[in-house]
Scaffold this active site. Structure first.
Site, PDB file in Angstrom:
ATOM      1  N   GLU A 286     -32.213  14.185  11.305  1.00 25.84           N
ATOM      2  CA  GLU A 286     -32.967  14.674  12.460  1.00 25.84           C
ATOM      3  C   GLU A 286     -34.341  15.213  12.074  1.00 25.84           C
ATOM      4  OE1 GLU A 286     -30.421  18.014  10.920  1.00 25.84           O
ATOM      5  OE2 GLU A 286     -30.087  15.946  11.479  1.00 25.84           O
ATOM      6  N   ASP A 328     -72.292  -0.626   6.815  1.00 23.47           N
ATOM      7  CA  ASP A 328     -73.738  -0.609   6.864  1.00 23.47           C
ATOM      8  C   ASP A 328     -74.254  -0.355   5.444  1.00 23.47           C
ATOM      9  OD1 ASP A 328     -76.298  -0.606   7.851  1.00 23.47           O
ATOM     10  OD2 ASP A 328     -76.247   1.470   8.525  1.00 23.47           O
TER      11      ASP A 328
END
Length: 865
Positions: A286, A328
Site C-alpha cells: 500500500e 538553441d
C-alpha cells in the site's frame, strides 16, 4: 475623476487617481501600499492541515478492514492483537503524514523557485521584482514575451500587442493604445487601453499603470468562482494505482482461499480471520503511491539545486525516455556573452579595438548601433538581448554612454524587432531631421540597400555589394554572428515596414558568443547515452556549422539545413530527412514545431529548448519543453515542463541523467516491496499446501509490514545518481514498468527469501515447538527483507556501486535490525525464547539471499533472471 472606469480616463487622470508619477512609486510608497492592498497573488484552494492529512490515512479500504478486525478482536477478548493492530495503523498513518508534508514542502519550494517576475519602474529606475510584489500604482514595463501579472491602464504604447485569449477566448492579439475611450459598459475585449493579468505581450513594448492586483483582477474574480488546484498524479502513479488494485484483488482472493482452508482444518474463526486480514495487509504494497510521490519530490528538489526546475512532475518520468534534444545555440551551448570582435566599414576591416572616434564612419556606426537598441547597462546590471548588449559594451569600450547618446537623439518612432523580418527600425530626432536606423540580418538588409556611407553617402555599386557579402561570409566562416547597420532620412516618425527600403549602408558588426567550456563534453555524453543533440538557431548556416563542428554535434556540412529549405519541404519530406539533419540554421520559431513533430512521428521522445513567445507551441508539442530561466520570456516558461536557471545545455544532460536515476530508483523501490511481499506469500502458500501450522502470527505479519516496507523502500528511492545509466539507450516511452524481466526478477528474489524462511520454519518445527518455528520464520523473513534492501539498490552489485554510497539504506537496515532484536530478546509480539544456535541460524539464513543475488549480479550480470 468624474469617470467611473479607468479606460474612460486620460493618462494624466489615471496617474493622478493612482497617485503615481512618471518615475514610479518610491520605496516608502510601496511599503504603505503593501499594507493596504496585500500581495499580488491568487488565493489557492484551502490547504489541508496536518490533522486532516493524518486522518485521511485511515480512509484506505485495507486500513478500514484492519480497524474492524481490531474492534472484533476486542469483543472476542484478544486485546493484545487489537493494541498491536492499532499501533501499526497509527504508525503507518504518521509515516504517511510525514511523507505528505515532506512532499508538499519540496513542491512548494519548487513553486517559489519558478515564480514569475515583472519589470517595474520604481524610484525612477527599471527593476525586476517577483510578480507577487507588484502593487497598485506600480508602472509595469512590458516587452514582447512578458506575461502580465496585474490589471492595468496603458500609459505608453509602442506597437504594443497583447494576447488576451485566457480571458476573452479570442486568439488574435489586440493592439493596445494609451488614449481614453469614451464609450461606456465595454466588454473586456473592447477595452483597448487596458491590460489584464494572465495575458501576455506578443509584440512591441509599453508601460502600464497597475489598477488591480491579486483577487481583485479579472482573473482573480474568476478564481473566486472555481477551485482548479486539484493535484494530478503522474502517469507512473496512475499505472501503479491500476497495478496495485489488480494485485490487491489477487492477494485478497488468495487470502480468502487460505481463510477457507484454515476453517476447514478446524482453526478458530477469529484466528483464521485475523491471519487472513494480516496477510493481506502485509502482502499488499500500500506504500507504492506515497513512495513514488516522495522519491519524485526529493528528486525534483535535488534537480532544482542543479539549476533545473521541474514544473510538471510527469516530466521527470519522460526525461528518462528522451532520445532527441533540440537545443538553441545562443546561451545554451554558448556562454551568452556576446562580444564584438570585428567590424567592416568604409570598405575596410577593423578589430573592435582599432576603431577611431575621429573617423565619422566609425563614430556613426557605434552611435547608430546604440540608438537602434533596447538594451542598457546600469551599474553592474545589464538589461536586454545579448546581441544588443554587445553593441552597448562596444560603446562603453570607447567611453560612449548609451543614456547620453539616446538623450541627445531621442527615439520618436519604431518598428520593434521581429523574428520573421529579422530587422529592427527606430526613428530619432537629429537636429531638424527624422532619421530611421535599421539594423538586422545581413541577408535581409542587402536587398534593401541603395547607398553606402564611405567618405560621403553615394549610390552603392554591385562590386561594393559583393564586397559586403564576402565580408559577411568571412565573418560567418569564423563562427561570428553578423549584423548590418543602415539608415535613411524619413519625413514622419510614424513609420511602417514599407519604409525599410532605399537604405544607406554604414557597416557590419561581427561578434562572437564562444561555446561553453563544458558543452563539448555534454554533447559527447549525450551521444554515448543514445541521445541525438540537434542545434536549432537563427544564425547563418555557416556560423551554425562552425560552432556545431567545435562541439561535435555535426561532422558533415550536409547535416545542416536552412529555414528557407525547410519551407520547400512537405511534412512527409521533412520526416524522411529529419534523422540525417543535426543543424537547423536561419530557422524561424514556426519551423521548430514542424521539426519536433517530424521526430515524434519517427517514434522519438523530444526535449525542446525555447525562450520566446513564438517558441511556446513547440515547447508544448515536445514531451519535455525546456525554457530558459535567464533569457526566457514568461510565456515560454508557462509553456514548458522544465526551466533552466542557468540556460546551460549541460544542465539538460544532467537532468536527463537525473531523470533516468529517479526512474531507476522508483523501479528498484517497487521491486523491493514486491519481491519481499512475494516471499511472505510463498511461505504462507507453502505452509497451507502442506497442511503445516501457520508460519506467522497476525501480529508478526503486521510488524513485518511496518518494519520492512516503507523506510527501506524510501531509502532505496534516495540512491545516489548512477552515471552508468547514461551509457544505456533511452527507455521507450511506452515500456511497461512491470515487464517480463522485472516480474521474473521479483519472482526469483521472492522465492529465495521464501526458501530461507521455510528452512528456518522447518528447523523450528523440528524442535516440536510451533512458537519457536513461527518466531524463527518471522525473524528470518524480517531480517532477509531488510538485507534485501541492499540487493535492490541497483541492477549492479553493491561491490561495484559502493557498499557505503547510500547511507540511507544503512540507516534503514540498522534501525530495523535493532528493533527486531529488541523484540526477540524481550519476547514482545508473542515471540518465543530462542537459543544462541537458533539466532545464528536466523542470521546465517537471512544472509543467503543477499549472497546469492550479489554473486549472480557480480558474475552473471543483472540481465539474468
Amino acid at each position: 475623476m468624474k469617470v467611473t472606469e479607468f479606460y474612460q480616463a486620460s493618462v494624466q487622470e489615471v496617474m493622478k487617481k493612482l497617485d503615481v508619477t512618471q518615475y514610479g512609486l518610491s520605496d516608502y510608497e510601496v511599503r504603505g501600499r503593501l499594507k493596504k492592498y496585500g500581495y499580488n497573488e491568487l488565493k489557492e484552494g484551502k490547504q489541508k492541515n496536518i490533522f486532516q492529512v493524518f486522518f485521511e490515512q485511515f480512509q484506505d479500504f485495507l486500513v478500514l478492514i484492519l480497524i474492524i478486525a481490531a474492534i472484533v478482536s476486542i469483543f472476542l477478548g484478544d486485546t493484545d492483537s487489537s493494541v498491536v493492530i492499532l499501533i501499526v495503523i497509527i504508525l503507518n498513518a504518521l509515516l504517511g503524514t510525514v511523507q505528505h508534508v515532506r512532499a508538499e514542502k519540496s513542491l512548494n519550494s519548487l513553486k517559489e523557485l519558478a515564480a514569475p517576475v515583472s519589470k517595474v519602474k520604481r524610484n525612477g529606475e527599471i527593476i525586476e521584482i517577483p510578480s507577487r510584489n507588484v502593487i497598485v500604482g506600480d508602472l509595469l514595463i512590458l516587452e514582447a514575451g512578458d506575461s502580465i501579472s496585474a490589471d492595468g491602464r496603458v500609459v505608453e504604447s509602442h506597437s504594443l500587442q497583447i494576447n488576451e485569449s485566457s480571458l476573452t477566448g479570442e486568439s488574435l492579439a489586440v493592439d493596445k493604445v494609451a488614449n481614453p475611450i469614451v464609450e461606456t459598459e465595454l466588454a473586456l475585449g473592447d477595452r483597448k487601453n487596458m491590460v489584464y493579468s494572465g495575458s501576455f505581450v506578443t509584440n512591441g513594448r509599453g508601460a502600464v499603470a497597475v489598477t488591480s492586483i491579486g483577487m481583485n483582477t479579472e482573473i482573480g474574480k474568476i478564481a473566486k468562482l472555481i477551485d482548479n488546484a486539484k493535484e494530478k498524479k503522474t502517469p507512473l502513479q496512475v499505472n501503479l494505482d491500476k497495478f496495485g488494485k489488480r494485485l490487491a484483488i489477487g492477494i485478497i482472493l488468495i487470502c480468502i482461499v487460505i481463510f477457507a482452508l484454515d476453517i476447514i482444518r478446524g482453526r478458530e474463526l477469529i484466528d483464521s480471520f485475523m491471519f487472513a486480514v494480516s496477510l493481506a495487509v502485509a502482502a499488499i504494497p500500500e506504500a507504492l503511491s506515497s513512495i513514488v510521490t516522495i522519491v519524485l519530490a526529493v528528486g525534483t528538489q535535488n534537480m532544482a539545486k542543479e539549476n533545473a526546475i521541474i514544473r510538471k512532475l510527469p516530466a521527470v518520468e519522460s526525461l528518462g525516455s528522451v532520445s532527441i534534444i533540440c537545443t538553441d545555440k545562443t546561451g545554451t551551448l554558448t556562454q551568452n556573452n556576446m562580444t564584438v570582435q570585428e567590424v567592416y566599414t568604409g570598405e575596410q576591416f577593423f578589430s573592435s579595438n582599432e576603431l577611431e572616434l575621429s573617423n565619422p564612419n566609425h563614430k556613426k556606426l557605434i552611435d547608430f548601433a546604440i540608438l537602434c537598441n533596447d538594451s542598457m547597462m546600469l551599474r553592474d546590471k545589464t538589461i536586454g538581448d545579448p546581441t544588443e548588449l554587445a553593441l552597448v559594451k562596444l560603446g562603453h569600450e570607447y567611453e560612449l554612454s548609451e543614456q547620453l547618446i539616446r538623450g541627445l537623439h531621442p527615439r520618436v518612432g519604431e518598428i520593434p524587432f521581429d523574428s520573421t523580418r529579422k530587422l529592427m527600425s527606430t526613428v530619432h530626432r537629429m537636429g531638424n531631421r527624422n532619421v530611421m536606423i535599421t539594423k538586422g540580418a545581413v541577408d535581409e538588409l542587402i536587398p534593401r540597400i541603395s547607398r553606402i556611407e564611405s567618405s560621403s553617402s553615394s549610390i552603392i555599386t554591385s562590386k561594393q555589394i559583393e564586397q559586403i557579402n564576402q565580408a559577411n561570409t568571412a565573418f560567418s566562416n569564423a563562427g561570428l554572428r553578423v549584423i548590418a547597420v543602415t539608415y535613411k532620412e524619413v519625413f514622419s516618425s510614424n513609420i511602417s515596414e514599407k519604409d525599410e527600403q532605399g537604405l544607406t549602408f554604414i557597416g557590419l558588426i561581427a561578434m562572437m558568443d564562444p561555446p561553453r567550456d563544458e558543452s563539448a563534453q555534454a554533447v559527447a555524453d549525450c551521444i554515448e547515452a543514445g541521445i541525438k543533440p540537434v542545434m536549432i538557431t537563427g544564425d547563418h548556416k555557416i556560423t551554425a556549422i562552425a560552432i556545431a563542428k567545435q562541439l561535435g554535434i555535426l561532422k558533415n556540412p550536409d547535416e545542416a539545413i536552412e529555414g528557407k529549405e525547410i519551407e520547400k519541404l512537405s511534412d512527409r519530406e521533412l520526416k524522411n530527412k529529419v534523422e540525417n539533419l543535426s543543424v537547423y540554421a536561419r530557422v524561424s520559431p514556426e519551423h521548430k514545431i514542424r521539426i519536433v513533430k517530424a521526430w515524434q512521428e519517427k517514434g522519438h521522445v523530444v526535449a525542446m529548448t525555447g525562450d520566446g513567445v513564438n517558441d511556446a507551441p513547440a515547447l508544448k508539442q515536445a514531451e519535455i519543453g525546456v525554457a530558459m530561466g535567464k533569457t526566457g520570456t514568461e510565456v515560454a516558461k508557462d509553456a514548458s515542463a522544465m526551466i533552466l536557471t542557468d540556460d546551460n545545455f549541460l544542465t539538460i544532460v544532467k537532468s536527463i541523467s537525473n531523470g533516468r536515476s529517479i526512474y531507476a530508483n522508483i523501479k528498484n523501490a517497487i521491486k523491493f516491496l514486491l519481491s519481499g511481499n512475494a516471499g511472505a506469500i510463498f511461505v504462507v502458500l507453502y505452509a497451507t499446501l502442506f497442511a503445516l501450522p501457520a508460519p506467522f502470527l497476525p501480529i508478526h505479519l503486521l510488524f513485518i509490514n511496518l518494519l520492512t516496507d516503507s523506510l527501506p523502500a524510501i531509502a532505496i528511492g534516495l540512491e545516489p545518481h548512477n552515471k552508468k545509466l547514461m551509457k544505456e539507450k533511452p527507455r521507450h516511452m511506452n515500456e511497461s514498468l512491470l515487464n517480463k524481466k522485472f516480474v521474473t526478477q521479483v519472482g526469483f528474489e521472492g522465492l529465495i527469501i521464501a526458501a530461507v524462511t521455510v528452512i528456518a520454519f522447518q528447523v523450528g518445527l523440528s524442535t516440536g515447538d510451533t512458537a519457536v518455528a513461527t518466531t524463527m520464520a518471522f525473524a528470518t523473513l524480517c531480517l532477509s527483507r531488510l538485507l534485501h534492501g541492499f540487493n535492490c539498490r541497483s541492477e549492479e552489485s553493491i561491490l561495484k556501486i559502493g557498499i557505503f554510497s547510500n547511507l540511507a539504506v544503512w540507516i534503514a537496515f540498522l534501525l530495523g535490525f535493532t528493533i527486531l532484536n529488541f523484540v526477540l530478546i524481550n519476547g514482545l509480539f508473542e515471540v518465543a525464547n530462542l537459543t544462541n544456535s537458533q539466532y545464528l541460524m536466523i542470521y546465517g539464513l537471512s544472509l543467503v539471499p543477499l549472497v546469492i543475488i550479489q554473486v549472480r549480479k557480480l558474475f552473471f550480470g543483472s540481465s539474468k533472471a
